[in-house]
Design an enzyme around this catalytic site. Structure first.
Site, PDB file in Angstrom:
ATOM      1  N   SER A  22      -5.109  -2.890  -0.094  1.00 31.87           N
ATOM      2  CA  SER A  22      -4.414  -2.566   1.148  1.00 31.87           C
ATOM      3  C   SER A  22      -3.620  -1.282   0.966  1.00 31.87           C
ATOM      4  O   SER A  22      -3.312  -0.879  -0.158  1.00 31.87           O
ATOM      5  CB  SER A  22      -3.446  -3.680   1.565  1.00 31.87           C
ATOM      6  OG  SER A  22      -4.101  -4.911   1.708  1.00 31.87           O
ATOM      7  N   ASN A  23      -3.259  -0.686   2.086  1.00 28.70           N
ATOM      8  CA  ASN A  23      -2.250   0.370   2.121  1.00 28.70           C
ATOM      9  C   ASN A  23      -1.151  -0.058   3.087  1.00 28.70           C
ATOM     10  O   ASN A  23      -1.427  -0.720   4.090  1.00 28.70           O
ATOM     11  CB  ASN A  23      -2.806   1.697   2.657  1.00 28.70           C
ATOM     12  CG  ASN A  23      -3.980   2.210   1.888  1.00 28.70           C
ATOM     13  OD1 ASN A  23      -3.928   2.341   0.675  1.00 28.70           O
ATOM     14  ND2 ASN A  23      -5.067   2.514   2.588  1.00 28.70           N
TER      15      ASN A  23
END
Length: 809
Positions: free
Chosen positions: A242-243
């Site tokens: 994820s970011n």
């Protein structure tokens, strides 16, 4: 505040049934019914589900059990087959319905066969593991509120199943599609909690058997095991991640915070997100994404704070190396005293065959395992066995953490929820609020492995694996090697909140699955134990690109939600910025414009040189040369990192190093030749626009997909499935999923844009099977409707009254 919410809710419900939205003959009756929907009827459960565009439900209920009911009903409407398969998994019934040799979708464990999955979850069932956890009093155990939500969710799922016809071909008429209990919901939650621990070792747990008297005395190779453990827990090796970034008010146009969340999750199966808004007037009002089967919002926002999660670098398990009794390999020694392993026998019903019975072996530390996946074997010999410790196997508090987030009013409220509930197993939390605060906290339930403990108690194997990967292998024969406890921890053997890496109120706080060290490059976080992650080591290409991007945004300032939207779909390829020009020059310098492929054949690469030179260094659907670089880079990164770059990594310049592609490295010309030959063999032009050969098919539509893979470092990550005969990348396995860009203005309604890339429903007959996927393909967003007035004005508004029986208590 409580009075204001009630007033807005009442206004919204009456607006819902105004003549603008319903035929005039139904307007009066509809308004009365909508007002009644928030109250139980006849001793049963009920909720109002208001659907806005793209099938997003806004669930209104009077209390938590009714809210769970509406949530379960609405999730079943979109995802009944996926949910039902998950419940078959956690009941240990996959072999009964799908056959023992079939493969689970990986959503709830790492098991490679249905039989392995059933043996593990059958053991959880037979030992009443989840029931015992549910009985633990809060705060160590789940709260009464969480239990009400689970009970309501099961009742809502059952009500939908009873009242509706199943049209999804994935389970229409299936014997495994049947009503559930609240225990099924809790078991599914338990499976999610242990994904990073016991869930990683299921094949090894269920296959572990005592060695025979004549078995050879085997031991894992330390160096190889350390390298495989490093890969298993490394951010740059992960297919999922994820970011997320939070910007403080110091960087924004109006002094309020901003949050961009971009989790990378599977596009198919049981680990998909699902969107909703949950409202109990005066008590809870939260919008966002929930993992399927979850009765709470996991990532989202309310009127004052927004948060997202990224898969954290903390290692959620450790191993204890057991010294065995020479006379009995199922007895181990602790301070010289023998302890008998616990024998757990599980019987699994099998489709078209006799039941299978197997035995598992458990110790004071956890189950004996013979490996963490095929690449990391841990042999059980006459002298040694390995037991897996997973502290999240006694943690059922995750839903309470999520509830705390939903009710928080600031980033301090997010921290309070983390501290009070200590329920998150394997994620970081990134948050921003209306007041302009930013936050990152790596608050995980981790085994309490201090560096001092690892130094004193690591076995010879652990002395190699712990520095390399964070996987501790402790001497299980010594009581003084127990994990110990922190005073502020809710359960023994884990770190307390005071030990969690946390950064407050930095101009930006960003994570892309590396450790917390470079959350902000100007304010690095240090001082944490190795089990949390590394400090001063090379970052992944995605982390480097992300920090470059968000640091530049923060420096420029004046940020708005539109800037978050631009960042999400900028599709910049950091690896391309670093390497494409060097690759094009070296390509043009090859003698005769030819390179030799891995098959020994010469390949004319002259056109590839020009294509790489002209490529715009992005992964947009119209980018020409993006696919060529992608296929070339996937092959080139197999070259050892020390040989790939001329300028090595420096902890003093971690974002910009390593750099300068070493085009003399063994494998450079081969990777180029193989990429050209591969595309040519598939009939794909070297300069074809990316979207022509990176796409998904939904019904009769072929939708171009932008974004790029982990090694290229694109923020908008996608891990597509290569099918040369099908025309290139023809599906997405993992990637951008529930995206949200959230900010605030002077009004009470958050300014939010969202996107569920794979859409709400996996039923091909649903109108919401591909509608948001089409938006994603076009780089368009959904305007979130959070406030009642915005829900009421939705042009596609549909109000559904749902009712059903409560589950027996």
């Amino acid at each position: 505040m409580r009075t204001r919410i009630r007033r807005l809710t009442a206004l919204g419900i009456s607006l819902l049934t105004a003549a603008a939205f319903l035929p005039s003959s139904a307007a009066t009756a509809g308004a009365a019914e909508a007002r009644d929907d928030a109250r139980p009827s006849g001793g049963g459960l009920s909720a109002t589900v208001r659907y806005t565009q793209y099938g997003i439900p806004h669930i209104l209920a009077k209390d938590y059990e009714n809210l769970g009911f509406g949530t379960g009903w609405a999730q079943a409407a979109d995802q009944v087959c996926t949910l039902a398969e998950g419940y078959a998994t956690v009941r240990g019934e996959r072999s009964r319905y799908f056959g023992p040799d079939g493969k689970p979708d990986g959503s709830l464990s790492s098991a490679t066969t249905n039989l392995s999955s059933d043996l593990y979850f059958g053991g959880v069932r037979d030992t009443h593991t989840v029931e015992k956890l549910l009985k633990q009093p809060a705060p160590a155990g789940p709260s009464a509120t969480s239990k009400k939500l689970m009970r309501g969710f099961a009742a809502g799922y059952n009500a939908w199943l009873k009242q509706n016809r199943v049209t999804d071909p994935a389970c229409k008429g299936a014997k495994w599609l049947r009503p559930i209990s609240s225990l099924d919901v809790a078991r599914q939650g338990f499976a999610v909690q242990v994904l990073g621990g016991q869930g990683r070792g299921i094949d090894g747990i269920t296959a572990a058997q005592p060695p025979s008297a004549t078995a050879p005395d085997r031991a894992p190779d330390p160096e190889r095991t350390a390298e495989e453990a490093r890969k298993l827990f490394s951010a740059d090796e992960a297919v999922m991640g994820s970011n997320a970034v939070a910007f403080s008010g110091k960087t924004t146009a109006n002094g309020k915070g901003l949050l961009l969340g971009n989790p990378h999750y599977p596009w198919q199966g049981g680990r998909r997100f699902w969107q909703s808004q949950q409202t109990i007037p005066g008590e809870l009002n939260v919008s966002g994404g929930s993992l399927l089967g979850t009765s709470v919002v996991n990532i989202g926002f309310n009127g004052d704070v927004a948060w997202s999660h990224t898969v954290a670098s903390g290692v959620t398990l450790n191993l204890h190396q057991l010294t065995l009794d020479p006379a009995d390999p199922t007895t181990y020694l602790v301070d010289g005293k023998p302890e008998k392993m616990t024998k757990r026998t599980v019987e699994v019903p099998v489709k078209d065959g006799a039941p299978v019975t197997r035995t598992q072996w458990w110790t004071r530390y956890g189950p004996v395992t013979t490996g963490l996946g095929a690449q990391l074997p841990l042999p059980w010999s006459a002298k040694t066995a390995y037991a897996l410790n997973d502290p999240n196997a006694t943690n059922m508090r995750g839903s309470d953490t999520d509830l705390g987030f939903g009710k928080a009013r600031s980033t301090d409220g997010i921290l309070k929820a983390l501290r009070d509930t200590q329920g998150l197993p394997w994620v970081n939390t990134v948050a921003a609020d209306r007041k302009g605060h930013s936050l990152l906290s790596q608050s995980q339930v981790l085994p309490r492995i201090t560096d001092d403990l690892a130094e004193r108690c690591s076995t010879d194997l652990g002395k190699v694996t712990y520095p390399a990967s964070g996987v501790a292998v402790l001497d299980g024969s010594r009581r003084d090697c127990a994990l110990g406890s922190d005073k502020d921890a809710l359960q023994p053997g884990v770190f307390g909140p005071s030990k969690m890496p946390t950064l407050k109120d930095a101009p930006y706080a960003e994570n892309s699955n590396d450790s917390a060290w470079l959350t902000n490059a100007d304010r690095p976080i240090t001082g944490y134990e190795r089990v949390f992650g590394t400090i001063g080591t090379q970052r992944s290409m995605r982390t480097r690109g992300a920090v470059e991007d968000v640091a530049a945004m923060a420096k420029e300032g004046g940020l708005t939600v539109k800037d978050l939207q631009k960042q999400q779909f900028a599709n910049r390829a950091p690896a391309g910025d670093l390497a494409a020009a060097d690759a094009a020059r070296a390509c043009a310098a090859l003698p005769g414009g030819a390179a030799t492929g891995s098959d020994g054949k010469g390949v004319d690469v002259r056109k590839a040189c020009d294509v790489l030179k002209a490529w715009d260094r992005s992964m947009n659907t119209g980018s020409r040369g993006a696919l060529l670089f992608d296929r070339f880079w996937r092959k080139l990164v197999a070259v050892p990192n020390a040989q790939l770059w001329k300028v090595p990594f420096s902890a003093a310049d971690p974002v910009r190093t390593p750099n300068t592609l070493n085009t003399d490295a063994p494998g450079f010309a081969t990777a180029l030749a193989d990429a050209v030959a591969e595309l040519s063999g598939a009939g794909i032009a070297l300069d074809a626009p990316l979207g022509r050969n990176q796409f998904v098919v939904r019904g009769s539509e072929r939708l171009p997909i932008h974004g790029g893979t982990e090694s290229i470092g694109v923020w908008n990550k996608v891990e597509p499935v290569w099918d040369a005969k099908g025309g290139g990348y023809t599906e997405v396995a993992h990637g951008s999923s529930h995206i949200q860009a959230v900010g605030w203005d002077k009004g009470r309604c958050p300014q939010a844009r969202t996107l569920l890339t794979y859409s709400q429903s996996s039923n091909p007959n649903s109108p919401h099977f591909r509608d948001q996927t089409r938006l994603y393909s076009d780089e368009r967003w959904v305007t979130s409707r959070f406030c009642e007035k915005d829900i009421a004005r939705d042009p596609g508004l549909k109000v559904v009254k749902v009712r059903g029986a409560a589950l027996p208590r």
